[in-house]
Design a protein around this motif. Sequence first.
Motif, PDB file in Angstrom:
ATOM      1  N   GLN A  39       0.820  -1.278  -0.162  1.00  0.00           N
ATOM      2  CA  GLN A  39       0.224  -0.222  -0.025  1.00  0.00           C
ATOM      3  C   GLN A  39       0.909   1.394  -0.014  1.00  0.00           C
ATOM      4  N   ARG A  40       2.104   1.016  -0.166  1.00  0.00           N
ATOM      5  CA  ARG A  40       2.963   2.148  -0.320  1.00  0.00           C
ATOM      6  C   ARG A  40       2.550   3.124  -1.795  1.00  0.00           C
ATOM      7  N   PRO A  41       3.051   4.231  -1.706  1.00  0.00           N
ATOM      8  CA  PRO A  41       2.732   5.015  -3.041  1.00  0.00           C
ATOM      9  C   PRO A  41       3.267   4.409  -4.255  1.00  0.00           C
ATOM     10  N   ALA A  42       2.425   3.972  -5.068  1.00  0.00           N
ATOM     11  CA  ALA A  42       3.176   3.341  -6.310  1.00  0.00           C
ATOM     12  C   ALA A  42       3.337   4.205  -7.414  1.00  0.00           C
ATOM     13  N   ASP A  43       4.245   3.875  -8.180  1.00  0.00           N
ATOM     14  CA  ASP A  43       4.674   4.457  -9.332  1.00  0.00           C
ATOM     15  C   ASP A  43       4.855   3.699 -10.413  1.00  0.00           C
ATOM     16  N   ILE A  44       4.456   4.409 -11.763  1.00  0.00           N
ATOM     17  CA  ILE A  44       4.412   3.763 -13.045  1.00  0.00           C
ATOM     18  C   ILE A  44       5.977   2.773 -13.325  1.00  0.00           C
ATOM     19  N   ARG A  45       6.867   3.517 -12.727  1.00  0.00           N
ATOM     20  CA  ARG A  45       8.156   2.494 -12.739  1.00  0.00           C
ATOM     21  C   ARG A  45       8.204   1.272 -12.047  1.00  0.00           C
ATOM     22  N   ASP A  46       7.209   1.113 -11.158  1.00  0.00           N
ATOM     23  CA  ASP A  46       7.282  -0.015 -10.154  1.00  0.00           C
ATOM     24  C   ASP A  46       6.557  -1.346 -11.122  1.00  0.00           C
ATOM     25  N   LEU A  47       5.875  -0.975 -11.994  1.00  0.00           N
ATOM     26  CA  LEU A  47       5.128  -2.083 -12.434  1.00  0.00           C
ATOM     27  C   LEU A  47       6.063  -3.028 -13.531  1.00  0.00           C
ATOM     28  N   ALA A  48       7.131  -2.663 -13.859  1.00  0.00           N
ATOM     29  CA  ALA A  48       7.956  -3.789 -14.649  1.00  0.00           C
ATOM     30  C   ALA A  48       8.667  -4.424 -13.645  1.00  0.00           C
ATOM     31  N   PRO A  49       9.296  -3.958 -12.646  1.00  0.00           N
ATOM     32  CA  PRO A  49       9.804  -4.895 -11.547  1.00  0.00           C
ATOM     33  C   PRO A  49       8.619  -5.632 -10.854  1.00  0.00           C
ATOM     34  N   THR A  50       7.670  -5.453 -10.586  1.00  0.00           N
ATOM     35  CA  THR A  50       6.465  -6.096 -10.082  1.00  0.00           C
ATOM     36  C   THR A  50       6.099  -7.299 -11.086  1.00  0.00           C
TER      37      THR A  50
END
Lengths: 680, 65
Positions: A647-658
Amino acid sequence: MPFSYIGPGAGIALVGSFLVVLLTFLTALLTIFTWPVRRVWRMLRGQRALRHARVQRVVVLGLDGLEPTLVDQYLEQGQLPNLAKLREQGCYQRLGTTWPPLSPVAWSSFATGTNPGKHNIYDFIARNPETYLPAISSVRIGKPRRTLRLGRFVLPLSKPEMTLLRKSKPFWSVLGDAGIFSAVLRVPITFPPDRFHGVQLSAMCVPDLLGTQGTFLYYSEGGTAERTKEGDAGGDHIIVERDGNVIRSFLRGPANPLDQDQAELRIPFTVVEGVRGTDAILKVKGQQVPLELNKYSPWVRFSYRAAPGVSIRGIARFLLKRLHGGFEMYSTPVQIDPDRPVMPISHPAVYSNYLARQLGTFSTLGLAEDTWSLSEGVLSEDAFLQQAYDIHEERIAMFRDALGTVRRGLVVCVFDAPDRIQHMFWKFLDDDHPALRGRDNTHRHTIANMYTHMDDLVGETMRRIGPDDTLLVMSDHGFKPFRRCVDLNTWLLEQGYLALHEGRRSEQNYLREVDWSRTRAYVLGLAGIYVNQAGRESQGIVDAGREKLELVAEISAALSGLVDTETGQIAIREVIPSSQAYDGPYVDAAPDMVVGYCGGYRVSWDSAVGKVSGQVFTDNVKAWSGDHCIHPDLVPGVLFSNRKLDQRPADIRDLAPTILDLLGVGKPGYMEGESLLPER
Amino acid sequence: MFSNNVKIRVKRTLHERLARIAEVGGYSSVDEFIVHVLEKEAGRLDASQDDAEVEKQLRGLGYIE
């Protein structure tokens, strides 16, 4: 045989020499004979590749421009039952976007897990510091290096250069290196397509056959020429000839790449009025296409003959607007035929052919929904909506096909309808919008209906995935009204940072009347301000060291908090130096400052193309009445998932690693985002 | 002749050094780093562009007029 290439800037250039064709044929034979071995090898590799995966498949449903505050409102009103279910099952949160929050920039950050300083896309437009001219930021298409002249024909002997300017490495390539298959459909900035273990259909910035981002054709008998004219931003007006009940005209095509004079290719057609008074027959290239007033024709396929045995295939749809009292007809931009593409729009090249054969012809243009035809009054709101939803349905069919065929690995598909419809219909959400003055609010519910359509798509996707699949529904940025234009070049002129040649008013595009010997800063594009830097710009005058730093600080401070003198509202929330916004090897190519406008404001139409209108603030009265190129904190995207995420603030850059994490692949060192999965 | 790519040979020791620099620099690979350096140099000598081409390639982009 389709072996020509078109491109923005290059016109059409023939790619295939006969030797290339021969080699392609031999390669195809080899491919066929080795297929069983490769199939077994891939199966074994695929099983090994997913041994660390947490899921069978990741499905990403990209809804370009979905605005969180509207999502919240419609969720609360119970209009989005599927997204509500997804929220309960997994999570819903805001998704931080990029500086600036523009689709090419944000989707490139999605693909690579990096900030623009590492992927090199800062805007739709990049500028050439040698010429001060703009260019499409994501693709470079050159001419063939070698040609052979035979009489009036010029035969190319090599491929033209065609380079994707997005740098770094998309996560589907990282997955491919690990043996995991991906289907990547219509993700912006994938033209020319990536080469990786999977299939891809290119999107944003695929040109039409004229080499533009989309030039519609408007046919009339004259008398309405003011609606659009030759040279306008988005369309060509062609005056037809009438002979009784027969209308004669032609389809514009590309410049002939094989002709030494590059003469324009044309296809003649006739429209014969029917007996009912509301119907007609379009006769083109031996085909007879029935037309009905105010209804789109199906896609019509045709070929332009470049030389004996060489043709260039195109597709278009037609809309008969008026038959009597002045003929009027609209044609979509003439697009690349996906079944016989003249340039690579998919990976592998046969994938677009497969989709066309399997699902029928589809729009291939990068920015497929024809917003300019609505802006110029050639299409009505309803006709534009029909077109946008027809394209949406084509995309859904491709998505369904990928969901049905890719059972393990990754499926990503981006839908553009939310972005285009909000750009063109936002004024109907906003009774005070300048673009709505003097007219009725005829489409108050269009945007809400569009959100419901997207929710239906989410529901269908949820039904089609399995219990071991993870679904991510996301948007790259949100949306806000675009009521007021800010002409930053005029502001720079008034403040003494920019100068025009003596006695000139700048009414021409692309900074043509700027006196560079007295100009320290200028604007080109949607969000950036450039310093006229010595040694970088060809006529630069600002020293790259301390002088530039001081200038950037001075302009940033002066513009941050800039007040609209007419309304008293703050127009610009913040201007930041690129060194603060970006980090990476391509920062040199970025604008020197990035502008974060307040809601309701955007760079003016004039300033974006390097004009200096003379007025800093003006109303935006165009149909294009919503936008997102403002401060990124004001237009985050959305992220829904069917599984719990941090639930930490998500960033569009987090999607690839996710996504890599979900599929059991480690994050490469260059990626900046972090996996949003909770610790195991 | 049939591809738009050519290979350039560099010493393995240099390649290893370049790989370290590429990683620190934020590149996704040493190839990307080398291409970037070469393009920057080449770009200084090759900047031809004509107005008509510019007009054409941007035409129809909804965000600008």
